[in-house]
Write a protein that holds these residues in place. Structure first.
Motif, PDB file in Angstrom:
ATOM      1  N   GLY A 192       0.824  -1.213   0.000  1.00  0.00           N
ATOM      2  CA  GLY A 192       0.000   0.000   0.000  1.00  0.00           C
ATOM      3  C   GLY A 192       0.851   1.253   0.000  1.00  0.00           C
ATOM      4  O   GLY A 192       0.421   2.317   0.455  1.00  0.00           O
ATOM      5  N   ALA A 244       1.625   3.274  -2.218  1.00  0.00           N
ATOM      6  CA  ALA A 244       1.205   4.411  -3.043  1.00  0.00           C
ATOM      7  C   ALA A 244       0.187   5.297  -2.326  1.00  0.00           C
ATOM      8  O   ALA A 244      -0.225   6.327  -2.846  1.00  0.00           O
ATOM      9  CB  ALA A 244       0.582   3.906  -4.355  1.00  0.00           C
ATOM     10  N   ILE A 260      -0.356   7.337   3.704  1.00  0.00           N
ATOM     11  CA  ILE A 260       0.718   7.152   4.680  1.00  0.00           C
ATOM     12  C   ILE A 260       1.969   6.606   3.992  1.00  0.00           C
ATOM     13  O   ILE A 260       3.087   7.055   4.254  1.00  0.00           O
ATOM     14  CB  ILE A 260       0.312   6.169   5.807  1.00  0.00           C
ATOM     15  CG1 ILE A 260      -1.000   6.595   6.455  1.00  0.00           C
ATOM     16  CG2 ILE A 260       1.416   6.077   6.862  1.00  0.00           C
ATOM     17  CD1 ILE A 260      -1.463   5.669   7.555  1.00  0.00           C
ATOM     18  N   GLY A 261       1.758   5.617   3.090  1.00  0.00           N
ATOM     19  CA  GLY A 261       2.887   4.957   2.447  1.00  0.00           C
ATOM     20  C   GLY A 261       3.782   5.936   1.711  1.00  0.00           C
ATOM     21  O   GLY A 261       5.019   5.856   1.804  1.00  0.00           O
ATOM     22  N   SER A 271      -3.187  -0.298  12.355  1.00  0.00           N
ATOM     23  CA  SER A 271      -4.565  -0.459  12.803  1.00  0.00           C
ATOM     24  C   SER A 271      -5.194   0.922  12.985  1.00  0.00           C
ATOM     25  O   SER A 271      -4.623   1.929  12.543  1.00  0.00           O
ATOM     26  CB  SER A 271      -4.637  -1.314  14.077  1.00  0.00           C
ATOM     27  OG  SER A 271      -5.978  -1.718  14.285  1.00  0.00           O
ATOM     28  N   LYS A 294      -9.858  -5.015  10.664  1.00  0.00           N
ATOM     29  CA  LYS A 294      -8.673  -4.549  11.403  1.00  0.00           C
ATOM     30  C   LYS A 294      -8.551  -5.254  12.753  1.00  0.00           C
ATOM     31  O   LYS A 294      -7.444  -5.556  13.203  1.00  0.00           O
ATOM     32  CB  LYS A 294      -8.713  -3.032  11.573  1.00  0.00           C
ATOM     33  CG  LYS A 294      -8.442  -2.270  10.282  1.00  0.00           C
ATOM     34  CD  LYS A 294      -6.985  -2.396   9.846  1.00  0.00           C
ATOM     35  CE  LYS A 294      -6.712  -1.607   8.585  1.00  0.00           C
ATOM     36  NZ  LYS A 294      -5.284  -1.581   8.232  1.00  0.00           N
ATOM     37  N   THR A 324     -12.758  10.170   8.581  1.00  0.00           N
ATOM     38  CA  THR A 324     -12.214  11.378   9.216  1.00  0.00           C
ATOM     39  C   THR A 324     -11.636  12.367   8.194  1.00  0.00           C
ATOM     40  O   THR A 324     -11.056  13.378   8.576  1.00  0.00           O
ATOM     41  CB  THR A 324     -11.091  11.003  10.212  1.00  0.00           C
ATOM     42  OG1 THR A 324     -10.102  10.237   9.503  1.00  0.00           O
ATOM     43  CG2 THR A 324     -11.624  10.182  11.367  1.00  0.00           C
TER      44      THR A 324
END
Ligand SMILES: NC(=O)c1ccc[n+]([C@@H]2O[C@H](COP(=O)([O-])OP(=O)(O)OC[C@H]3O[C@@H](n4cnc5c(N)ncnc54)[C@H](O)[C@@H]3O)[C@@H](O)[C@H]2O)c1
Length: 312
Positions: free
Chosen positions: A7, A9, A12-13, A113, A142, A179
């Motif tokens: 993940g 891309a 966060i990654g 998570s 999760k 969010t």
């Protein structure tokens, strides 16, 4: 250190790639998406789906990482729109990532998570160990990922660790989480001078600025295993209301208009999550402490989003 990010891309990654590149890591990515623009040099890119075991196993075997950051997932809002796809990516994908790690000698798996593992009716702030009764497929998968990682640790000695992230905010485009409204206030406020928020002004949810989130991942990854009393940790930073986010944007971007039109589905998901997290275990075991409050984050974020959308 050789590190593979599934993940990689995503929101966060992409930021973690740059952060780890700056620390001298040798990086690989596994993602259904192709590489974004501005990739740091030397990153190896494997294109495939985590729910396809052969694609992921071949990539992990080839990249031979010491550490895997397992981020590939469908997030809460996207997952509710496509629950079967979310199940495949998040459940099968996590099992495949753990299995690839076990088979090919990966030393550590870091898991992202989320506060979506929690359901309604919990104490405020919510501590780590409470009954987990999530209301979304995202949360269900999760919880399962947390438990499965713990099983791999007990059964096969895999060094599995992770954090329950609050909603994350950075100068980027959100990835389909509930969010996301907070970041959209900054992005649309700067780009269009207005934003219609899909949750009400009193809505409150734990949030965190990305530099704190990246630091949390790296600090947890580097903590000696003897200091850790658990696999998965709550981490907390800020919990402003939607109206407080709106005020922070208005203070920095002249003339912005923020209005509210509640989307009942997303409001219900948000209302089922904690308003605040108790992160005392992370503080005690590995010294976690957030650095950014709402003002410090907004001062740093607004110029970056101006640059991103090209509005000054
Ligand atoms: N962003 C947040 O606010 C937040 C909060 C808590 C936890 N998390 C967790 O952090 C992780 C990363 O989140 P993000 O915000 O970067 O999400 P994102 O949606 O921006 O990125 C997810 C990445 O996973 C990839 N992906 C999706 N399905 C895949 C599949 N089947 N195979 C391979 N790649 C696939 C996507 O192409 C994308 O690049 C996720 O596991 C998410 O649950 C994020």
């Amino acid at each position: 250190m050789k590190i593979l990010i599934t993940g990689g891309a995503g929101q966060i990654g992409t930021d973690l790639l740059h952060h780890l590149h700056g620390k001298g890591a040798k990086l690989s990515v596994f993602d259904v998406a192709g590489p974004p623009e501005g990739l740091p040099p030397g990153v190896r890119w494997y294109r495939g789906s985590v729910d396809n075991p052969s694609e992921l196993l071949d990539a992990v075997k080839d990249a031979a990482p010491e550490v895997v950051y397992h981020f590939a997932a469908l997030l809460s809002a996207t997952g509710e729109a496509a629950p079967h796809r979310a199940y495949a990516a998040n459940m099968d994908g996590t099992r495949n990532a753990l299995e690839a790690a076990r088979l090919f000698g990966v030393r550590q798996v870091m898991f992202a998570s989320t506060i979506a593992v929690f359901g309604p009716g919990l104490p405020d702030p919510v501590p780590d160990d409470v009954p987990l009764q999530p209301s979304t497929i995202y949360g269900v998968t999760k919880v399962a990922g947390e438990l499965l990682g713990g099983y791999y640790k007990r059964k096969w000695g895999l060094d599995f660790r992770g954090v329950r992230f609050p909603g994350l905010i950075n100068a980027g485009v959100p990835g389909g989480g509930t969010t996301d409204y907070a970041l959209w206030m900054y992005v649309e406020g700067i780009r269009n001078g207005k934003y219609e928020c899909y949750v009400g002004p009193e809505s409150t949810c734990p949030m965190m600025y990305m530099p704190d989130a990246l630091r949390a991942l790296v600090e947890l990854s580097e903590t000696p295993v003897s200091r850790l009393k658990r696999c998965i940790y709550n981490i907390a930073a800020i919990s402003p209301t939607a109206a407080e986010f709106a005020a922070a944007v208005k203070k920095r971007v002249r003339g912005v208009e923020i209005t509210y039109k509640v989307d009942p589905a997303r409001q219900a998901i948000l209302d089922s999550w904690p308003r605040r997290l108790d992160d005392s275990c992370a503080r005690a075991d590995w010294g976690w402490k957030a650095a950014y409050d709402l003002d410090r984050m907004s001062d740093d974020l607004v110029p970056k989003i101006r640059k991103m959308v090209g509005v000054f």
